[in-house]
Design a protein around this motif. Structure first.
Motif, PDB file in Angstrom:
ATOM      1  N   LYS A  56       0.826  -1.210   0.000  1.00 49.04           N
ATOM      2  CA  LYS A  56       0.000   0.000   0.000  1.00 49.04           C
ATOM      3  C   LYS A  56       0.860   1.260   0.000  1.00 49.04           C
ATOM      4  O   LYS A  56       0.505   2.272  -0.608  1.00 49.04           O
ATOM      5  N   CYS A  57       1.988   1.206   0.694  1.00 50.65           N
ATOM      6  CA  CYS A  57       2.890   2.363   0.752  1.00 50.65           C
ATOM      7  C   CYS A  57       3.482   2.671  -0.616  1.00 50.65           C
ATOM      8  O   CYS A  57       3.680   3.836  -0.980  1.00 50.65           O
ATOM      9  N   VAL A  58       3.761   1.610  -1.382  1.00 55.42           N
ATOM     10  CA  VAL A  58       4.321   1.784  -2.730  1.00 55.42           C
ATOM     11  C   VAL A  58       3.328   2.529  -3.617  1.00 55.42           C
ATOM     12  O   VAL A  58       3.694   3.443  -4.367  1.00 55.42           O
ATOM     13  N   LEU A  81       9.641  13.148   2.254  1.00 57.00           N
ATOM     14  CA  LEU A  81       9.073  13.343   3.590  1.00 57.00           C
ATOM     15  C   LEU A  81       7.613  13.793   3.562  1.00 57.00           C
ATOM     16  O   LEU A  81       7.170  14.554   4.423  1.00 57.00           O
ATOM     17  N   CYS A  82       6.870  13.316   2.582  1.00 55.65           N
ATOM     18  CA  CYS A  82       5.458  13.714   2.499  1.00 55.65           C
ATOM     19  C   CYS A  82       4.597  12.975   3.529  1.00 55.65           C
ATOM     20  O   CYS A  82       3.482  13.405   3.824  1.00 55.65           O
ATOM     21  N   LYS A  83       5.070  11.851   4.012  1.00 53.54           N
ATOM     22  CA  LYS A  83       4.422  11.042   5.054  1.00 53.54           C
ATOM     23  C   LYS A  83       3.125  10.362   4.610  1.00 53.54           C
ATOM     24  O   LYS A  83       2.372   9.867   5.444  1.00 53.54           O
ATOM     25  N   LYS A  84       2.867  10.299   3.327  1.00 52.98           N
ATOM     26  CA  LYS A  84       1.661   9.616   2.862  1.00 52.98           C
ATOM     27  C   LYS A  84       1.726   8.126   3.175  1.00 52.98           C
ATOM     28  O   LYS A  84       0.709   7.496   3.485  1.00 52.98           O
ATOM     29  N   CYS A  85       2.925   7.572   3.114  1.00 54.19           N
ATOM     30  CA  CYS A  85       3.099   6.146   3.403  1.00 54.19           C
ATOM     31  C   CYS A  85       2.844   5.853   4.878  1.00 54.19           C
ATOM     32  O   CYS A  85       2.351   4.779   5.243  1.00 54.19           O
ATOM     33  N   VAL A  86       3.193   6.807   5.738  1.00 55.14           N
ATOM     34  CA  VAL A  86       2.994   6.639   7.178  1.00 55.14           C
ATOM     35  C   VAL A  86       1.513   6.484   7.488  1.00 55.14           C
ATOM     36  O   VAL A  86       1.096   5.626   8.275  1.00 55.14           O
TER      37      VAL A  86
END
Length: 282
Positions: free
Chosen positions: A227-229, A253-258
């Protein structure tokens, strides 16, 4: 009898003098002139002799730096750009600035996330423990908790947290020498770019088991769902062998993956804490 003793002493003295002269001329003949710049370079180095540069110590690094045609492959992580600028000035070389690095623990298998399944009663050493069995929990990839990394650090940058059972890295003291990385038999400590104002995003897991197995062993494990990809707009993440990895050279560092990670395996550190909207509006 007395004459024999005297002659023996005389002969031994003469032999000693002759051998001394022979050794002197051999030393003169085969003497290797050392470049005086080696001493100059060594003086500006930190003197930690930690091996983080890839050499046996600061003297060996200084010798290699003087003999090298440039400093592209020689860098002192403890001294950083400031020290390397001094080295470059001595040698008349140019030095490219490098982003500061810091050690990062890639295991979030705390006592709460990764319950104990075994009891170890042997030598308090991660290396010994790793040679005997997989560890105290169902995760064969996680931290073993004996603190070999703490013992390896010369700068007091690591300590063990009794509550979590994991090492804690003090980034203000970390010099990125890599001693802890070498000391860890599980390879869960990595050197990564420190990031602007210390901000960085990384996958806090190295478990390569399939998702269901990894999640059963640790509730905070990466399950390789990808999902992070899909959500990363910078192509900074890839999944290989059931494990996601973030390339810090591409991460913005957009943090969307977080936000997207279903297990919380991706961590963002040192970001400013944003106040709730209602507090801002008030």
């Amino acid at each position: 009898m007395q004459t024999t003793i005297i002659w023996t002493i005389v002969i031994l003295t003469i032999l000693g003098l002759l051998l001394a002269l022979v050794l002197y001329f051999i030393a003169k003949r085969f003497k290797v002139e050392e470049d005086p710049r080696i001493d100059e370079v060594e003086k500006v180095l930190p003197g930690a002799n930690c091996g983080g540069c890839g050499f046996a110590g600061c003297r060996a690094f200084a010798d290699a730096a003087v003999k090298a045609p440039n400093l592209d492959n020689n860098y002192c992580p403890v001294g950083g750009d400031e020290v390397m600028k001094k080295v470059a000035d001595i040698l008349g070389y140019e030095i490219k600035a490098k982003a500061p690095m810091v050690a990062v623990l890639r295991c979030n298998g705390s006592c709460d996330n990764r319950p104990f399944t075994n009891e170890y009663d042997g030598a308090l050493s991660c290396r010994v423990k790793a040679a005997l069995y997989c560890g105290d929990t169902a995760c064969p990839f996680g931290c073993l908790g004996c603190g070999d990394c703490v013992d390896a650090c010369q700068f007091g940058a690591l300590s063990m947290d009794r509550n979590t059972g994991l090492p804690v890295i003090d980034e203000s003291r970390c010099t990125a020498c890599g001693a802890c990385v070498k000391a860890c038999p599980k390879k869960i400590i990595e050197l990564r770019a420190k990031g602007p104002r210390g901000m960085r995003v990384y996958v806090d897991c190295v478990n390569r088991d399939k998702g269901a197995v990894a999640r059963k062993a640790c509730s905070a494990a990466c399950i390789g769902c990808g999902k992070c990809v899909k959500v990363c707009p910078h192509d900074a993440i890839n999944v290989e062998a059931n494990l996601a990895y973030i390339d810090f050279t591409k991460c913005k560092l957009c943090k969307k993956c977080v936000v997207e990670c279903p297990t919380g395996a991706i961590h963002a550190v040192n970001f400013p804490i944003l106040k709730a909207k209602e507090e801002n509006n008030g």
